[in-house]
Scaffold this active site. Structure first.
Site, PDB file in Angstrom:
ATOM      1  N   LYS A 241      38.936  43.446  35.027  1.00 52.50           N
ATOM      2  CA  LYS A 241      39.197  41.853  34.846  1.00 52.50           C
ATOM      3  C   LYS A 241      38.379  41.415  33.603  1.00 52.50           C
ATOM      4  CE  LYS A 241      40.741  39.607  38.987  1.00 52.50           C
ATOM      5  NZ  LYS A 241      40.598  39.833  40.230  1.00 52.50           N
ATOM      6  N   ARG A 242      37.081  41.795  33.393  1.00 51.98           N
ATOM      7  CA  ARG A 242      36.159  41.372  32.240  1.00 51.98           C
ATOM      8  C   ARG A 242      36.992  41.555  31.081  1.00 51.98           C
ATOM      9  NH1 ARG A 242      31.887  43.959  29.769  1.00 51.98           N
ATOM     10  NH2 ARG A 242      32.291  45.526  31.055  1.00 51.98           N
TER      11      ARG A 242
END
Ligand code: GLU
Length: 467
Positions: A241-242
């Site tokens: 996600k990051r």
């Protein structure tokens, strides 16, 4: 042959960035060859498919301009047809009813595990006499896959990929309740939709061999396959996600423009020399599968932001104004004066921002007066040590100006600096801080002209010392 491609998302979540790239490649390939690009929603997993996910995927595609050329096909609506094909295979002897019990299947799996080999169900029912079928069991229908030899698929991206038939098992076409499996549905739909090229993520490569044989057993021509590598994070690991494994809606919210996202996704795994900025027309002109790389592409936010900055500067001011108005009006009501200032100031603002979010943030001063004392330490410093007094005095000096035009404002301020015997920077910087609350902004005279005489003078007059 007319090229027909498709993007076939499973609506179990948002349209993620990898899916968007798959859609883009299918779209470009079809456009390049003057073909058609279709959408199929693979909603056969009724438990996991949701209306929200379908809406999110369609919104994401619409935002990117990647909606299909025809109304989307919903796979679940074709279940009867899928089952029919399985029954035909059964009638033709290309498939069989399998009555293996759960216990027997478990034993097969257990044996495979014990021997450290992958599970491949070898059903005794493949060659058994159907009259021996036990009563009271709803059989599944399995395909008769070839058991000897090998198959090579000439994948347009992966090259020739060969699999030993030993590694393929008789996968299920119809479940015990008569419902078609995903593997069957994909092939029947692709055939019925006239799909000529299946371009998708390489996580589906092993499925391609199963699907290839299903085509063959149905007497259909298999499509051309092209399996594109997945997108990885900048560190080479699976995209987190990051590192960008987000829905397309998240990119929109972060302030990226769809044309920038598309250009970036195009470059992610496909190249045309060293070209970075590629218009859609060029992409259609140049796109083909041989230039798609075989190794995983690495997602890089810095590059995306850079490209976005380019497209932001190219975008029309009226469009950007609408995007900024939409963002800023989430927290305040914008009147006509505010909207006009934003539109007039957009040229100066967009030169200094890379995302719509940055653009909106940097435009707030055109609407809200700075809140004193200023939070920004660099700007606050400019209003200390006599800076605020200079801003207030400059305001007084501007009061008698005949015309509130950029060049007249500049001339008057330069004279003011001379009269006070201070460098022009010592005047301009406190003014900028007093008017915008920041130490960086579009050109000062432009800002003053757009704010207008009344607002500029009011802001300067109320500027307090920051000591
Ligand atoms: N529905 C599959 C997915 O979302 C794609 C299947 C295919 O492209 O054949 O991963």
């Amino acid at each position: 042959m007319t090229v027909v491609t498709r993007f076939a998302p499973s609506p179990t979540g948002f349209l993620h960035i990898g899916g968007a790239r798959t859609a883009l490649f299918n779209y470009l390939y079809a456009r390049h060859f003057g073909g058609r690009y279709l959408i199929r929603i693979e909603d056969t997993d009724r438990q996991r498919s949701t209306e929200e996910a379908i809406a999110a995927i369609r919104d994401g595609l619409a935002w990117l301009g990647l909606e299909g050329d025809e109304p989307a096909i919903f796979q679940s609506r074709n279940a009867t047809r899928h089952a029919e094909v399985a029954r035909q295979l059964l009638a033709d002897g290309q498939a069989y009813r399998c009555y293996m019990t759960t216990a027997e299947l478990d034993a097969e799996r257990e044996a495979a595990r014990a021997e450290g080999r992958p599970v491949r169900i070898r059903s005794p029912w493949r060659d058994a006499d159907p009259s021996e079928a036990p009563a009271g069991i709803d059989p599944v229908v399995r395909i008769k896959m070839p058991r000897e030899g090998k198959t090579t698929i000439a994948d347009k991206v992966q090259g020739d990929v060969t699999i030993d038939h030993e590694q393929l098992d008789d996968f299920i076409l119809l479940r015990g309740d008569g419902s078609p499996t995903y593997m069957l549905s994909v092939v029947v739909d692709d055939h019925d939709m006239g799909i000529t090229h299946v371009i998708r993520g390489d996580d589906h490569l092993t499925n391609a061999f199963r699907q290839y044989h299903l085509y063959k057993l149905c007497g259909w021509e298999p499509p051309v396959f092209a399996h594109i590598p997945l997108i990885h994070g900048p560190d080479g690991a699976k995209l987190s996600k990051r590192h960008g494994a987000l829905g397309v809606d998240a990119y929109r919210e972060m302030g990226y423009l769809p044309e920038a996202v598309k250009n970036y996704l195009l470059r992610l795994g496909w190249a045309h020399g060293d070209d970075e900025v590629i218009s859609e027309a060029q992409a259609i002109d140049w796109f083909d599968l041989p230039q798609v790389g075989r190794s995983a592409a690495r997602f890089d936010f810095a590059k995306l932001e850079n490209l976005n900055g380019h497209y932001l500067r190219e975008a029309e001011d009226a469009r950007l104004t609408n995007l900024v108005v939409e963002r800023l009006s989430r927290e305040r009501t914008l009147d006509d004066v505010a909207t006009t200032r934003l539109r007039d100031g957009m040229g100066g603002l967009k030169a200094r921002a890379n995302t719509v979010a940055q653009l909106a943030e940097s435009a707030i001063f055109y609407i809200d007066r700075p809140v004193f004392p200023l939070e920004n330490p660099k700007a606050a410093k400019l209003l200390s040590g006599g800076g605020a007094a200079v801003a207030r005095e400059a305001g007084s000096a501007l009061r008698d100006l005949d015309r509130w035009l950029e060049e007249d404002i500049e001339a008057r301020l330069r004279r003011f600096a001379e009269e006070k015997e201070i460098g022009f920077g010592k005047v301009a910087q406190p003014l900028r801080a007093a008017l915008t609350g920041s130490n960086a902004s579009p050109g000062l005279f432009e800002v003053m002209a757009i704010l207008g005489r009344e607002e500029t003078l009011a802001r300067l007059a109320r500027t307090p010392d920051h000591d």
